[in-house]
Scaffold this active site. Sequence first.
Site, PDB file in Angstrom:
ATOM      1  N   TYR A   1       0.821  -1.210   0.000  1.00 22.10           N
ATOM      2  CA  TYR A   1       0.000   0.000   0.000  1.00 22.10           C
ATOM      3  C   TYR A   1       0.858   1.266   0.000  1.00 22.10           C
ATOM      4  O   TYR A   1       0.595   2.215   0.739  1.00 22.10           O
ATOM      5  CB  TYR A   1      -0.987   0.000   1.175  1.00 22.10           C
ATOM      6  CG  TYR A   1      -1.773  -1.277   1.295  1.00 22.10           C
ATOM      7  CD1 TYR A   1      -2.533  -1.749   0.226  1.00 22.10           C
ATOM      8  CD2 TYR A   1      -1.754  -2.039   2.460  1.00 22.10           C
ATOM      9  CE1 TYR A   1      -3.258  -2.926   0.320  1.00 22.10           C
ATOM     10  CE2 TYR A   1      -2.464  -3.222   2.571  1.00 22.10           C
ATOM     11  CZ  TYR A   1      -3.216  -3.668   1.493  1.00 22.10           C
ATOM     12  OH  TYR A   1      -3.923  -4.838   1.595  1.00 22.10           O
ATOM     13  N   HIS A   2       1.874   1.274  -0.879  1.00 18.09           N
ATOM     14  CA  HIS A   2       2.758   2.432  -0.990  1.00 18.09           C
ATOM     15  C   HIS A   2       2.827   2.966  -2.422  1.00 18.09           C
ATOM     16  O   HIS A   2       3.917   3.195  -2.951  1.00 18.09           O
ATOM     17  CB  HIS A   2       4.174   2.046  -0.528  1.00 18.09           C
ATOM     18  CG  HIS A   2       4.255   1.577   0.877  1.00 18.09           C
ATOM     19  ND1 HIS A   2       5.308   0.810   1.347  1.00 18.09           N
ATOM     20  CD2 HIS A   2       3.421   1.758   1.934  1.00 18.09           C
ATOM     21  CE1 HIS A   2       5.114   0.537   2.625  1.00 18.09           C
ATOM     22  NE2 HIS A   2       3.973   1.095   2.997  1.00 18.09           N
ATOM     23  N   PRO A   3       1.702   3.207  -3.091  1.00 14.13           N
ATOM     24  CA  PRO A   3       1.777   3.778  -4.442  1.00 14.13           C
ATOM     25  C   PRO A   3       2.413   5.154  -4.394  1.00 14.13           C
ATOM     26  O   PRO A   3       2.177   5.935  -3.463  1.00 14.13           O
ATOM     27  CB  PRO A   3       0.313   3.833  -4.887  1.00 14.13           C
ATOM     28  CG  PRO A   3      -0.467   3.901  -3.614  1.00 14.13           C
ATOM     29  CD  PRO A   3       0.306   3.064  -2.634  1.00 14.13           C
TER      30      PRO A   3
END
EC number: 1.1.99.1
Length: 561
Positions: A469-471
């Site tokens: 969850y690190h775009p």
Amino acid sequence: MKENRYDYIIVGAGSAGCVLANRLTEDARHRVLLLETGGSDKSIFIQMPTALSIPMNTKKYAWQFETEPEPYLDNRRMHCPRGKVLGGSSSINGMVYVRGHARDFDEWEAEGAEGWNYRRVLPYFKKAETWAFGADDYRGDQGPLGVNNGNNMQNPLYQAFVDAGVDAGYFPTEDYNGAQQEGFGAMHMTVKNGRRWSTANAYLRPAMERPNLTVVTHALVHKVLLDGKAATGVRYEQGGKVHEAKAVEEVILSAGSIGSPHLLQLSGIGRREVLEQAGIEVKHELPGVGENLQDHLEFYFQFRCNKPVSLNGKLDWWNKLKIGLRWILKKDGLGATNHFESCGFIRSKAGVEWPDLQYHFLPAAMRYDGKEAFAGDGFQLHIGHNKPKSRGTVHVQSADPTQAPQIRFNYLQHEADREGFRDCVRLTREIINQPAMDEYRGPEIQPGAEVQTDEQIDAFVRQAVESAYHPSCTCKMGTDELAVVDPQTRVRGIRHLRVVDSSIFPTIPNGNLNAPTIMVAERAADLIRGREPLKPSDAPVLMDGQWQERQRPGTAKRVLG
């Protein structure tokens, strides 16, 4: 149609937007409008750290984006939640506080982000935080953001994991956010007095006491309003009514790495063929918008535990009730931690200068979304290759602002990324098989002892890997033809328009993204206000002096990097 005038309009009350709202309204002359599509963060499931899996998977609090079929992950569609609430993704994330390695920011400057090297950004990390153990050359004690270690590794599995890393020949590190990231040690989290310390709690709530800040929730921004090559305001919808707000000074997009490029594209700013295909008039051709998408992947390396010390014994309804009641009454105990209290950062192979693999250790065997746990006791390591070479895209699909953009990460497209995950499997097995874990280590649950060859590991990873969850990086900062913002965070070719969030990272750092996003906003606030930047730091960085020849440091002396 209602019209309002402000000095600054900030789109998105997330990790960056809340920081900007606070810092820009420190000057009472500035009237600031902060627009957020979501609503209030006053929910026990957001504020109680242990409940972290709930808001992330709740439509009320998060955009539940889904990728296109990922061609290198057996065409799986991947979950990509983004915060839709005051605090943004800092209100739904895992609260892990990792700044990244010093060399990550030197890399930014090498990519064209002049002035964003480690010496210049470290003072802004310090400015943002209050570190529970006091200030030093690397840590701050006067900032809004509370950072600590949760329950201080009371569970014995945390220290056993750290000791296993040292047994395997890696550094111990007293503070991976300090002089030395590489190694094993305690992990830090954005928790204060037992409560999730999001940017809404840390920055926005104090700012909301000021008369020059207006916060509007449940406001969906349709587009940035342009007069030729200048931004003049935004159009947004709230309660079924369309409003326009005008900005005397600037419009600042802080909608995140999915929202900011999408909003630029909705406004006619982006790659010509992408806009034309979506039926959007091209107002300003900027080919890098929505390109360069990067993310961290991870999988869970799971083992059964030979002693009844894991959190799996606390997952029944009765224990959950006791944990919740204790947190409500005292704001402590297992409810006051994200449970990731120890960690590791290592290099995958010789010739890699700074760590590219990251461990989050969890004294339980369960899914991150909380939907499944294993019977009996267990523990797991979240492990990922954190410097990916694969690149993806975020592309607008139509002029309808309610239609989600098309997201494709191209995860594991690059062979180096696949090699990195093979290293994850083999190096992790070696670490967990050290003497420090002997009394706890049971059979391997996942991947399973039968997964040994490159082909078997690759097949496992394609099916098991998940987004961390690190775009990021979709409006990258720099000076080349694909740069979207300049080193002052201004959108290239459009006056009075900036982007300030994780989308402007040139490359993804080795670590979780909340801390560097907050740092970016702190520094950008000074740029916007025309203030002198903080004095660069001369604090040294400790690294293995023989990184070119070996994968781990062994017993060699550390040297200044």
